[in-house]
Every structure is written in structure tokens, then in C-alpha cells.
Design a protein around this motif. Structure first.
Motif, PDB file in Angstrom:
ATOM      1  N   GLN A 188      -5.448  -0.034   1.089  1.00  0.00           N
ATOM      2  CA  GLN A 188      -5.396   1.413   1.299  1.00  0.00           C
ATOM      3  C   GLN A 188      -4.590   2.064   0.175  1.00  0.00           C
ATOM      4  O   GLN A 188      -3.787   1.414  -0.499  1.00  0.00           O
ATOM      5  CB  GLN A 188      -4.726   1.684   2.650  1.00  0.00           C
ATOM      6  CG  GLN A 188      -4.918   3.064   3.236  1.00  0.00           C
ATOM      7  CD  GLN A 188      -4.289   3.145   4.623  1.00  0.00           C
ATOM      8  OE1 GLN A 188      -3.103   2.866   4.799  1.00  0.00           O
ATOM      9  NE2 GLN A 188      -5.085   3.509   5.628  1.00  0.00           N
ATOM     10  N   HIS A 189      -4.834   3.363  -0.020  1.00  0.00           N
ATOM     11  CA  HIS A 189      -4.047   4.164  -0.954  1.00  0.00           C
ATOM     12  C   HIS A 189      -3.433   5.313  -0.160  1.00  0.00           C
ATOM     13  O   HIS A 189      -4.139   6.219   0.290  1.00  0.00           O
ATOM     14  CB  HIS A 189      -4.933   4.704  -2.086  1.00  0.00           C
ATOM     15  CG  HIS A 189      -4.169   5.290  -3.233  1.00  0.00           C
ATOM     16  ND1 HIS A 189      -4.681   5.364  -4.523  1.00  0.00           N
ATOM     17  CD2 HIS A 189      -2.918   5.819  -3.319  1.00  0.00           C
ATOM     18  CE1 HIS A 189      -3.800   5.909  -5.328  1.00  0.00           C
ATOM     19  NE2 HIS A 189      -2.716   6.216  -4.609  1.00  0.00           N
ATOM     20  N   ALA A 190      -2.118   5.266   0.059  1.00  0.00           N
ATOM     21  CA  ALA A 190      -1.415   6.313   0.803  1.00  0.00           C
ATOM     22  C   ALA A 190      -0.985   7.418  -0.154  1.00  0.00           C
ATOM     23  O   ALA A 190      -0.395   7.138  -1.205  1.00  0.00           O
ATOM     24  CB  ALA A 190      -0.203   5.728   1.516  1.00  0.00           C
ATOM     25  N   VAL A 191      -1.283   8.665   0.209  1.00  0.00           N
ATOM     26  CA  VAL A 191      -0.950   9.796  -0.649  1.00  0.00           C
ATOM     27  C   VAL A 191      -0.190  10.843   0.165  1.00  0.00           C
ATOM     28  O   VAL A 191      -0.428  11.012   1.366  1.00  0.00           O
ATOM     29  CB  VAL A 191      -2.210  10.433  -1.286  1.00  0.00           C
ATOM     30  CG1 VAL A 191      -2.974   9.406  -2.120  1.00  0.00           C
ATOM     31  CG2 VAL A 191      -3.128  11.033  -0.223  1.00  0.00           C
ATOM     32  N   ALA A 192       0.736  11.536  -0.506  1.00  0.00           N
ATOM     33  CA  ALA A 192       1.495  12.607   0.152  1.00  0.00           C
ATOM     34  C   ALA A 192       1.879  13.642  -0.900  1.00  0.00           C
ATOM     35  O   ALA A 192       2.624  13.346  -1.832  1.00  0.00           O
ATOM     36  CB  ALA A 192       2.742  12.056   0.835  1.00  0.00           C
ATOM     37  N   LEU A 193       1.345  14.836  -0.737  1.00  0.00           N
ATOM     38  CA  LEU A 193       1.659  15.946  -1.637  1.00  0.00           C
ATOM     39  C   LEU A 193       2.655  16.868  -0.947  1.00  0.00           C
ATOM     40  O   LEU A 193       2.331  17.546   0.022  1.00  0.00           O
ATOM     41  CB  LEU A 193       0.387  16.716  -2.002  1.00  0.00           C
ATOM     42  CG  LEU A 193       0.563  18.025  -2.795  1.00  0.00           C
ATOM     43  CD1 LEU A 193       1.316  17.780  -4.099  1.00  0.00           C
ATOM     44  CD2 LEU A 193      -0.787  18.681  -3.072  1.00  0.00           C
ATOM     45  N   ALA A 207       5.088   2.102   4.228  1.00  0.00           N
ATOM     46  CA  ALA A 207       4.067   1.543   3.343  1.00  0.00           C
ATOM     47  C   ALA A 207       4.525   0.198   2.786  1.00  0.00           C
ATOM     48  O   ALA A 207       3.724  -0.736   2.647  1.00  0.00           O
ATOM     49  CB  ALA A 207       3.766   2.515   2.207  1.00  0.00           C
ATOM     50  N   GLY A 208       5.811   0.095   2.469  1.00  0.00           N
ATOM     51  CA  GLY A 208       6.341  -1.177   1.980  1.00  0.00           C
ATOM     52  C   GLY A 208       6.213  -2.272   3.017  1.00  0.00           C
ATOM     53  O   GLY A 208       5.799  -3.400   2.715  1.00  0.00           O
ATOM     54  N   GLN A 209       6.538  -1.949   4.253  1.00  0.00           N
ATOM     55  CA  GLN A 209       6.441  -2.929   5.332  1.00  0.00           C
ATOM     56  C   GLN A 209       4.993  -3.328   5.596  1.00  0.00           C
ATOM     57  O   GLN A 209       4.711  -4.481   5.940  1.00  0.00           O
ATOM     58  CB  GLN A 209       7.073  -2.359   6.604  1.00  0.00           C
ATOM     59  CG  GLN A 209       8.585  -2.211   6.517  1.00  0.00           C
ATOM     60  CD  GLN A 209       9.161  -1.394   7.661  1.00  0.00           C
ATOM     61  OE1 GLN A 209       8.424  -0.770   8.417  1.00  0.00           O
ATOM     62  NE2 GLN A 209      10.480  -1.401   7.793  1.00  0.00           N
ATOM     63  N   SER A 210       4.056  -2.387   5.414  1.00  0.00           N
ATOM     64  CA  SER A 210       2.633  -2.663   5.647  1.00  0.00           C
ATOM     65  C   SER A 210       1.961  -3.274   4.426  1.00  0.00           C
ATOM     66  O   SER A 210       0.779  -3.622   4.501  1.00  0.00           O
ATOM     67  CB  SER A 210       1.904  -1.359   6.027  1.00  0.00           C
ATOM     68  OG  SER A 210       2.455  -0.785   7.182  1.00  0.00           O
ATOM     69  N   GLU A 211       2.688  -3.374   3.319  1.00  0.00           N
ATOM     70  CA  GLU A 211       2.145  -3.894   2.064  1.00  0.00           C
ATOM     71  C   GLU A 211       0.920  -3.102   1.617  1.00  0.00           C
ATOM     72  O   GLU A 211      -0.054  -3.652   1.075  1.00  0.00           O
ATOM     73  CB  GLU A 211       1.814  -5.388   2.183  1.00  0.00           C
ATOM     74  CG  GLU A 211       3.039  -6.243   2.488  1.00  0.00           C
ATOM     75  CD  GLU A 211       2.741  -7.739   2.496  1.00  0.00           C
ATOM     76  OE1 GLU A 211       1.550  -8.109   2.515  1.00  0.00           O
ATOM     77  OE2 GLU A 211       3.704  -8.516   2.472  1.00  0.00           O
ATOM     78  N   THR A 212       0.962  -1.796   1.846  1.00  0.00           N
ATOM     79  CA  THR A 212      -0.111  -0.904   1.405  1.00  0.00           C
ATOM     80  C   THR A 212      -0.282  -1.026  -0.099  1.00  0.00           C
ATOM     81  O   THR A 212       0.702  -0.979  -0.846  1.00  0.00           O
ATOM     82  CB  THR A 212       0.209   0.541   1.813  1.00  0.00           C
ATOM     83  OG1 THR A 212       0.376   0.587   3.235  1.00  0.00           O
ATOM     84  CG2 THR A 212      -0.892   1.490   1.390  1.00  0.00           C
ATOM     85  N   GLU A 213      -1.534  -1.151  -0.549  1.00  0.00           N
ATOM     86  CA  GLU A 213      -1.791  -1.507  -1.951  1.00  0.00           C
ATOM     87  C   GLU A 213      -1.271  -0.470  -2.932  1.00  0.00           C
ATOM     88  O   GLU A 213      -0.675  -0.810  -3.954  1.00  0.00           O
ATOM     89  CB  GLU A 213      -3.291  -1.722  -2.158  1.00  0.00           C
ATOM     90  CG  GLU A 213      -3.632  -2.293  -3.530  1.00  0.00           C
ATOM     91  CD  GLU A 213      -5.085  -2.727  -3.633  1.00  0.00           C
ATOM     92  OE1 GLU A 213      -5.642  -2.684  -4.745  1.00  0.00           O
ATOM     93  OE2 GLU A 213      -5.671  -3.106  -2.596  1.00  0.00           O
ATOM     94  N   LYS A 214      -1.505   0.822  -2.656  1.00  0.00           N
ATOM     95  CA  LYS A 214      -1.067   1.874  -3.569  1.00  0.00           C
ATOM     96  C   LYS A 214      -0.435   3.026  -2.788  1.00  0.00           C
ATOM     97  O   LYS A 214      -0.854   3.333  -1.666  1.00  0.00           O
ATOM     98  CB  LYS A 214      -2.231   2.409  -4.404  1.00  0.00           C
ATOM     99  CG  LYS A 214      -2.779   1.415  -5.418  1.00  0.00           C
ATOM    100  CD  LYS A 214      -3.828   2.062  -6.316  1.00  0.00           C
ATOM    101  CE  LYS A 214      -4.323   1.069  -7.375  1.00  0.00           C
ATOM    102  NZ  LYS A 214      -5.319   1.694  -8.281  1.00  0.00           N
ATOM    103  N   VAL A 215       0.571   3.641  -3.414  1.00  0.00           N
ATOM    104  CA  VAL A 215       1.252   4.794  -2.829  1.00  0.00           C
ATOM    105  C   VAL A 215       1.455   5.832  -3.930  1.00  0.00           C
ATOM    106  O   VAL A 215       1.968   5.501  -5.005  1.00  0.00           O
ATOM    107  CB  VAL A 215       2.627   4.411  -2.231  1.00  0.00           C
ATOM    108  CG1 VAL A 215       3.296   5.634  -1.623  1.00  0.00           C
ATOM    109  CG2 VAL A 215       2.484   3.299  -1.206  1.00  0.00           C
ATOM    110  N   THR A 216       1.034   7.062  -3.681  1.00  0.00           N
ATOM    111  CA  THR A 216       1.230   8.155  -4.637  1.00  0.00           C
ATOM    112  C   THR A 216       1.865   9.326  -3.898  1.00  0.00           C
ATOM    113  O   THR A 216       1.287   9.855  -2.944  1.00  0.00           O
ATOM    114  CB  THR A 216      -0.102   8.589  -5.273  1.00  0.00           C
ATOM    115  OG1 THR A 216      -0.700   7.468  -5.944  1.00  0.00           O
ATOM    116  CG2 THR A 216       0.122   9.702  -6.295  1.00  0.00           C
ATOM    117  N   ILE A 217       3.055   9.715  -4.344  1.00  0.00           N
ATOM    118  CA  ILE A 217       3.858  10.719  -3.629  1.00  0.00           C
ATOM    119  C   ILE A 217       4.410  11.750  -4.604  1.00  0.00           C
ATOM    120  O   ILE A 217       4.903  11.401  -5.681  1.00  0.00           O
ATOM    121  CB  ILE A 217       5.055  10.066  -2.906  1.00  0.00           C
ATOM    122  CG1 ILE A 217       4.599   8.981  -1.932  1.00  0.00           C
ATOM    123  CG2 ILE A 217       5.884  11.107  -2.174  1.00  0.00           C
ATOM    124  CD1 ILE A 217       5.766   8.199  -1.342  1.00  0.00           C
TER     125      ILE A 217
END
Length: 399
Positions: A188-193, A207-217
Motif C-alpha cells: 500500500q501507499h499511505a498518503v496524507a496532505l 504505518a511503520g508497525q504495518s510495514e506499509t510499503e510507501k508513505v508520503t506526508i
């Protein structure tokens, strides 16, 4: 790289702490500024026209201030530079997408979405109506999950998604109660604007705990937190910060990082100035009548009060704070005292404005370092020009 940049900015902020770490509202007169009397004399000599000029063009003021603060760096100093990813190309947003989105917000959404160039499923955190997720889908064909606390915004977003046949699923959830964590996936790619304060802090750890592949904040409103004083996210900042070893950041300090308001119109600026003036005037009033030297914090109030007169505002504060005194018939003396303090605050801010970006970078690097500790590769950049939004810093993290 992030730790090195953080350490340099940390050292700089600690060295010049006296020029930005103070509560302007509680002051009577200018801040101590490390007993820099020559600086205080210079600030007091600045007339209204020069004040406006220096507020809008700090680089013109910088060489003048360096006479009094030799270590002061300009806002454009290389220490505060990050990679510029802002996209100045012509917009290719379809006309149907733009309906109901105001100009600068539309530009922010578009330029943020340009940083998402993969087809991973999207999780939009604190999504509102889900405009960002829909545009990312339009560009990359990603399926979108949107989490949002406000149920009405979820319903409006669902209507828009169905109208344009976009695979966007909305979930009403309070992220601070861990209700959205179940929607974070590994692929998944988690995003937050511009998710505020604790909202984006929670996403980083979840997201770190879920090992989400990408995070853009793109972080915002660092002062909107349950904690009275700043709690560092990263182990690096907790263990090595020279600044925090001698200073606890208050919410007032955190507000400094987001106090630049370059997108405000003239009327909003005028109302903001009036609010500060009236708050200070009431403080002069309550100190005189109650025989105290302690600043009385006034909570947020209905902005319609600014369309009335000062006496109505003062009466609202008395009732709100449950104070037991009657308003004097003549309030002009306190308004004049408040105006004098207001003028001093605005001139002191000519100095503290040089520490807004360093402090915001300090906070953003703390978030980036936390993501590194979770196993991500991290880049900090700007995704749009500051005229579009002063909150233009972007954290991109990838496993």
C-alpha cells in the motif's frame, strides 16, 4: 543525511534560542534578546511602512539584523535548503475534478499527487472528501481507500466517487482511537496532505508497525497535540538533541513553525492583527483591575466578535473565564496599552520570523528520522512553492 542535517539545525536553534523562544503575549516590552539593547533600540525605531516591508521581505532585513546578531542566517541559507520537487508544468486536471475546490487547495492537491508515481493501492489518511485520492487514481489508476473522521465528508466523498466511477471506498474512523489502523496494509501507499499534529504522528507509527510499503506526508499544525510539551518521535532526537537537553518546546514554540501566513488576503491579515491587539488590550485590562502580573490566556472565540466593538469582546471573555469584575465605562486607556504591546510584538516577530523554517525543518526531520528507524528510506523535499502554501514540506518514505 537526515541525522546530520538535523544536528546542524538543532545546534543553530540552540545557539540562538533567546531570539525565538519566548511567549510574545506574556511580554510587557520587548523580549530580553540576550540583553541585546542595541537590537531592541533598532526594532523600536522601525516605522509602520518599514515593518510591512520587512514582514513581506525578510531578506531585506537580514543584513540589518546581522549587525546585532552576527550568527543569524538568512531564510535562504543553504542549511535550510531541501530538494525542490514543485511542478510548474501546465495543469492537466479534468474540468469535472475542479468543481468545488478552491484555487490554492487545487494546486496543492495537484502538485502533491505528482509525487505519487506507482500503482500501489492508496490509503488516504484524514481524507476529507477524498479529492487527493481521486486525482491520484485519475493519474495512476490506483484503487483508493479513504479514512475520515467527519461522517458528512465521507458521504460527500462517496457521492463524488460514484458520480465519476472511481474505485474509492470511504471509512468513517477516528484515527487517534486507532480505528483506522486496520486499513493500513503492507502492499500500500499511505498518503496524507496536511493532516494536523497528532493525526500525522499516528500515521507514521501505525504505518511503520504495518510495514506499509510507501508513505508520503506533508505535515501541518505541529502544535495540535494532546501533549502539553513536544514529545519527539524519533529515538535520535530523544537521545541526541542538544536543543531539547536544555529546552522543552511548548505549544507556543510549535506555533512559531507554522506562523507564516503568506496565503492570507488583506482582510484576513487585518482581522488577525485586530485579534492580537484586542487580546493584548484585554490582558492590560484584567491585570489592572485584578491587580495581577500574570497573563490570562483567552481561548478561541467566535470571529464575529471582531465585527463588534472591544467592549463586547471583553464582556465575552469575562463570561467565558468566569471573572468577577465589571467593565469600566472608558476602555480607551487599555486599548492604547494593548496597541503599544501589539506594536512591540510585531517588531519582535521581525527577528523570530527567521527561525520559522529552521524550527519546522527540525520537526520534519524528527518525523523523517522516525520513519528511518522503522526501516524506510526517506527524502525530505518541497512539493510546491511557498506562495501556494507555506506548509510545502514533503516526507517521502519507501521500504
Amino acid at each position: 543525511m537526515l541525522s546530520s542535517q538535523f544536528n546542524k539545525i538543532d545546534k543553530y536553534l540552540a545557539q540562538l534560542m533567546g531570539y525565538w523562544h519566548y511567549n510574545a503575549f506574556s511580554l510587557v516590552g520587548y523580549p530580553a534578546f540576550n540583553e541585546n539593547s542595541a537590537l531592541i533600540e533598532f526594532l523600536a525605531s522601525i516605522d509602520q511602512a518599514k515593518l510591512s516591508l520587512y514582514q513581506n521581505n525578510p531578506s531585506l532585513l537580514h543584513p540589518l539584523l546581522k549587525q546585532f546578531i552576527p550568527e543569524l542566517l538568512d531564510v535562504s541559507d543553504p542549511l535550510f535548503e531541501v530538494k525542490d520537487l514543485s511542478d510548474k508544468l501546465a495543469s492537466n486536471i479534468p474540468f469535472w475534478f475542479k468543481n468545488g475546490i478552491k484555487g490554492r487547495k487545487l494546486t496543492q492537491i495537484e502538485q502533491f499527487s505528482q509525487r505519487i508515481n506507482d500503482q500501489l493501492p492508496i490509503l488516504e489518511w484524514c481524507a476529507g472528501k477524498g479529492h487527493l485520492g481521486r486525482l491520484i487514481h485519475f493519474k495512476n489508476n490506483n484503487p483508493v481507500t479513504a479514512v475520515e473522521w467527519n461522517d458528512e465528508l465521507c458521504l460527500q466523498g462517496k457521492v463524488l466517487a460514484e458520480k465519476h466511477a472511481i474505485p474509492q471506498t470511504f471509512y468513517q474512523a477516528n484515527v487517534l482511537l486507532n480505528e483506522a489502523d486496520i486499513h493500513l496494509k503492507q502492499e500500500q501507499h499511505a498518503v496524507a496532505l496536511h493532516a494536523c499534529g497528532d493525526l500525522h504522528r499516528h500515521l507514521i507509527n501505525a504505518a511503520g508497525q504495518s510495514e506499509t510499503e510507501k508513505v508520503t506526508i506533508s505535515p501541518c499544525c505541529y502544535h495540535l497535540t494532546k501533549d502539553q510539551y513536544y514529545q519527539p518521535l524519533s529515538n535520535h532526537v530523544q537521545q541526541t538533541s542538544q536543543l531539547l537537553s536544555g529546552l522543552t518546546l511548548s505549544k507556543q514554540d510549535l506555533k512559531l513553525a507554522v506562523s507564516q501566513q503568506s496565503t492570507l488576503g488583506a482582510r484576513q491579515t487585518e482581522l488577525n492583527d485586530q485579534e492580537v491587539w484586542w487580546r493584548l488590550s484585554f490582558d492590560c485590562l484584567q491585570k489592572a483591575i485584578r491587580g495581577t502580573s500574570t497573563y490570562l490566556n483567552v481561548p478561541s472565540f467566535p470571529k464575529t466578535l471582531l465585527s463588534s466593538d472591544f467592549s463586547e469582546f471583553a464582556q465575552w471573555v469575562i463570561e467565558c473565564k468566569k471573572l468577577s469584575f465589571e467593565l469600566p465605562a472608558d476602555l480607551s486607556e487599555y486599548l492604547q496599552q494593548g496597541k503599544e504591546r501589539f506594536n512591540q510584538v510585531r517588531r519582535a516577530e521581525l527577528v523570530s520570523q527567521f527561525f520559522r523554517r529552521p524550527l519546522e525543518l527540525w520537526l520534519v526531520y524528527d518525523r523523517g528520522l522516525r520513519l528511518q528507524e522503522w526501516g524506510y528510506q526517506v527524502q525530505v523535499s518541497t512539493f510546491c512553492e511557498s506562495q501556494v502554501t507555506p506548509r510545502n514540506l514533503l516526507i517521502q518514505a519507501s521500504r
